[in-house]
Design a protein around this motif. Sequence first.
Motif, PDB file in Angstrom:
ATOM      1  N   UNK A   1       0.870  -1.295  -0.140  1.00 60.03           N
ATOM      2  CA  UNK A   1      -0.113   0.107  -0.058  1.00 60.03           C
ATOM      3  C   UNK A   1       0.967   1.142   0.052  1.00 60.03           C
ATOM      4  N   UNK A   2       0.573   2.074  -0.851  1.00 57.45           N
ATOM      5  CA  UNK A   2       1.590   3.400  -1.200  1.00 57.45           C
ATOM      6  C   UNK A   2       0.890   4.485  -0.415  1.00 57.45           C
ATOM      7  N   UNK A   3      -0.509   4.741  -0.595  1.00 62.26           N
ATOM      8  CA  UNK A   3      -1.229   5.578   0.239  1.00 62.26           C
ATOM      9  C   UNK A   3      -2.953   5.057   0.226  1.00 62.26           C
ATOM     10  N   UNK A   4      -3.529   6.104   0.292  1.00 65.65           N
ATOM     11  CA  UNK A   4      -5.192   5.917   0.319  1.00 65.65           C
ATOM     12  C   UNK A   4      -5.444   5.426  -1.194  1.00 65.65           C
ATOM     13  N   UNK A   5      -4.673   5.881  -2.125  1.00 60.97           N
ATOM     14  CA  UNK A   5      -5.243   5.971  -3.528  1.00 60.97           C
ATOM     15  C   UNK A   5      -4.591   4.821  -4.463  1.00 60.97           C
ATOM     16  N   UNK A   6      -3.526   4.167  -4.047  1.00 57.04           N
ATOM     17  CA  UNK A   6      -2.723   3.300  -4.943  1.00 57.04           C
ATOM     18  C   UNK A   6      -1.931   2.342  -4.040  1.00 57.04           C
ATOM     19  N   UNK A   7      -1.643   1.129  -4.781  1.00 61.05           N
ATOM     20  CA  UNK A   7      -0.894   0.257  -4.139  1.00 61.05           C
ATOM     21  C   UNK A   7       0.082  -0.111  -5.382  1.00 61.05           C
ATOM     22  N   UNK A   8       1.264  -1.020  -4.763  1.00 59.68           N
ATOM     23  CA  UNK A   8       2.148  -1.406  -5.709  1.00 59.68           C
ATOM     24  C   UNK A   8       2.689  -2.873  -5.565  1.00 59.68           C
ATOM     25  N   UNK A   9       2.616  -3.561  -6.767  1.00 58.52           N
ATOM     26  CA  UNK A   9       3.216  -4.989  -6.917  1.00 58.52           C
ATOM     27  C   UNK A   9       4.618  -5.199  -7.165  1.00 58.52           C
ATOM     28  N   UNK A  29       6.918  -4.539 -10.417  1.00 57.26           N
ATOM     29  CA  UNK A  29       6.802  -2.997 -10.214  1.00 57.26           C
ATOM     30  C   UNK A  29       5.623  -2.132 -10.969  1.00 57.26           C
ATOM     31  N   UNK A  30       4.272  -2.858 -10.711  1.00 55.49           N
ATOM     32  CA  UNK A  30       3.097  -2.265 -11.236  1.00 55.49           C
ATOM     33  C   UNK A  30       2.321  -1.555  -9.986  1.00 55.49           C
ATOM     34  N   UNK A  31       1.886  -0.352 -10.390  1.00 57.43           N
ATOM     35  CA  UNK A  31       1.118   0.553  -9.494  1.00 57.43           C
ATOM     36  C   UNK A  31      -0.259   0.419 -10.061  1.00 57.43           C
ATOM     37  N   UNK A  32      -1.399   0.351  -8.969  1.00 55.45           N
ATOM     38  CA  UNK A  32      -2.526   0.058  -9.472  1.00 55.45           C
ATOM     39  C   UNK A  32      -3.577   0.913  -8.257  1.00 55.45           C
ATOM     40  N   UNK A  33      -4.882   1.289  -8.892  1.00 58.83           N
ATOM     41  CA  UNK A  33      -5.496   1.952  -7.745  1.00 58.83           C
ATOM     42  C   UNK A  33      -5.883   0.918  -6.623  1.00 58.83           C
ATOM     43  N   UNK A  34      -6.046   1.782  -5.493  1.00 51.39           N
ATOM     44  CA  UNK A  34      -6.126   1.016  -4.268  1.00 51.39           C
ATOM     45  C   UNK A  34      -7.379   0.108  -4.285  1.00 51.39           C
ATOM     46  N   UNK A  35      -7.285  -1.363  -4.186  1.00 55.33           N
ATOM     47  CA  UNK A  35      -8.364  -2.238  -4.016  1.00 55.33           C
ATOM     48  C   UNK A  35      -8.963  -2.627  -5.455  1.00 55.33           C
ATOM     49  N   UNK A  67       4.721   4.652 -15.649  1.00 53.94           N
ATOM     50  CA  UNK A  67       3.483   4.963 -16.457  1.00 53.94           C
ATOM     51  C   UNK A  67       2.164   4.203 -15.730  1.00 53.94           C
ATOM     52  N   UNK A  68       2.483   3.150 -15.097  1.00 57.81           N
ATOM     53  CA  UNK A  68       1.460   2.475 -14.491  1.00 57.81           C
ATOM     54  C   UNK A  68       1.207   3.411 -13.241  1.00 57.81           C
ATOM     55  N   UNK A  69       2.082   4.319 -12.708  1.00 59.18           N
ATOM     56  CA  UNK A  69       1.729   4.932 -11.418  1.00 59.18           C
ATOM     57  C   UNK A  69       0.778   6.299 -11.902  1.00 59.18           C
ATOM     58  N   UNK A  70       1.240   6.541 -13.204  1.00 64.40           N
ATOM     59  CA  UNK A  70       0.359   7.815 -13.678  1.00 64.40           C
ATOM     60  C   UNK A  70      -1.046   7.458 -13.953  1.00 64.40           C
ATOM     61  N   UNK A  71      -1.474   6.096 -14.428  1.00 63.90           N
ATOM     62  CA  UNK A  71      -2.498   5.686 -14.821  1.00 63.90           C
ATOM     63  C   UNK A  71      -3.370   5.470 -13.473  1.00 63.90           C
ATOM     64  N   UNK A  73      -2.969   6.738 -10.420  1.00 57.19           N
ATOM     65  CA  UNK A  73      -3.391   7.859  -9.927  1.00 57.19           C
ATOM     66  C   UNK A  73      -4.453   8.776 -10.700  1.00 57.19           C
ATOM     67  N   UNK A  74      -4.397   8.704 -11.981  1.00 54.90           N
ATOM     68  CA  UNK A  74      -5.576   9.473 -12.718  1.00 54.90           C
ATOM     69  C   UNK A  74      -6.737   8.585 -12.603  1.00 54.90           C
ATOM     70  N   UNK A  75      -6.804   7.225 -12.552  1.00 53.53           N
ATOM     71  CA  UNK A  75      -8.010   6.316 -12.259  1.00 53.53           C
ATOM     72  C   UNK A  75      -8.479   6.927 -11.083  1.00 53.53           C
ATOM     73  N   UNK A  76      -7.793   7.161 -10.019  1.00 54.75           N
ATOM     74  CA  UNK A  76      -8.139   7.231  -8.595  1.00 54.75           C
ATOM     75  C   UNK A  76      -8.751   8.665  -8.567  1.00 54.75           C
ATOM     76  N   UNK A  77      -8.425   9.691  -9.569  1.00 52.20           N
ATOM     77  CA  UNK A  77      -8.661  10.967  -9.191  1.00 52.20           C
ATOM     78  C   UNK A  77      -7.824  11.879  -8.487  1.00 52.20           C
TER      79      UNK A  77
END
Length: 229
Positions: A1-9, A29-35, A67-71, A73-77
Amino acid sequence: QIDDLAEVDYSLSSLPAVFRPFIDLDLKGIVFPAGNYTDSPYMPASFAIPDQRDSMLYLAFSEYFFQTSSFAYYTAGAFNMTIAEETCSYFNINTEIFGTIIPEVAKYSVTPNPVMLKLMATEVPIISLEQDSFTVEIQGSMEVLAVLPDSTTQSLFTMNIAANTSISLNIFDQKLMGSLCLNRLRFSLAHSNVGSFEVLLLENILSYVLQTEVIPSTNAKLSKGFPLP
C-alpha cells in the motif's frame, strides 16, 4: 500500500538468476488503484542495469513503473483538485480581480465574491523517463466559479490547460521521493459564460494559483515517497 489511492506489486516476475558475483531479481513494479488490481494498458519493455560493481545493491526503475503510477493515480482521481479561499492559505482571488479583465464578471455583484477553481486532468498524464528525473505532460481543465452569498456557485468560464512538468528523483529512508517543477504552461478558452476575452490577460493570475497552491500541494505528497521493495 502506497497511500489511500494506490498500491504497488513488487512480486517476482521470474525466478531469481544467480551468478557467482551477483543475483538478478526481476520485479513486476506495477502500480494500481487501491483495492482495484486491474491489468495495465501499458506493456513493459525489458532493460538491463549497467555492469557496475562498486556498490552492494543496484535498483532500477523502468518507464513502465512510472506509466502505471500515472494511470493508477489518474484513475483514482488524484489529479483532480478544488481550490477555494477557505481551504488554501495563499488563495485570496475574488471576482473583483477577474472583473478588471473581464467586464462581464463584474456584473455578478456590487461587492466582490470569492472564486473557486476546479482542476482536473482530462487524459492520463504522459511520462517520459530521463536521467535522474522524468517529465510529465498533463492535459487538463480549470473551471472558474463565483461563490455567491447563498453559498451556491456560478460557473464563469473553463480553461484548457497543457502543462509540462519535471520530477527529480532521489532515494531516502527506503523510499523513492520526488520534487515537481513546472516547466511550461499553456491556457486556452474552452467555454465561457461571461463572453469572450483575451486569455493572455489571465495567464499571470492562473499561473500564480498553480505555483502557490498546486505545486506545493503536489510536492508535499511526493515527499512522502514510494515504498521500495
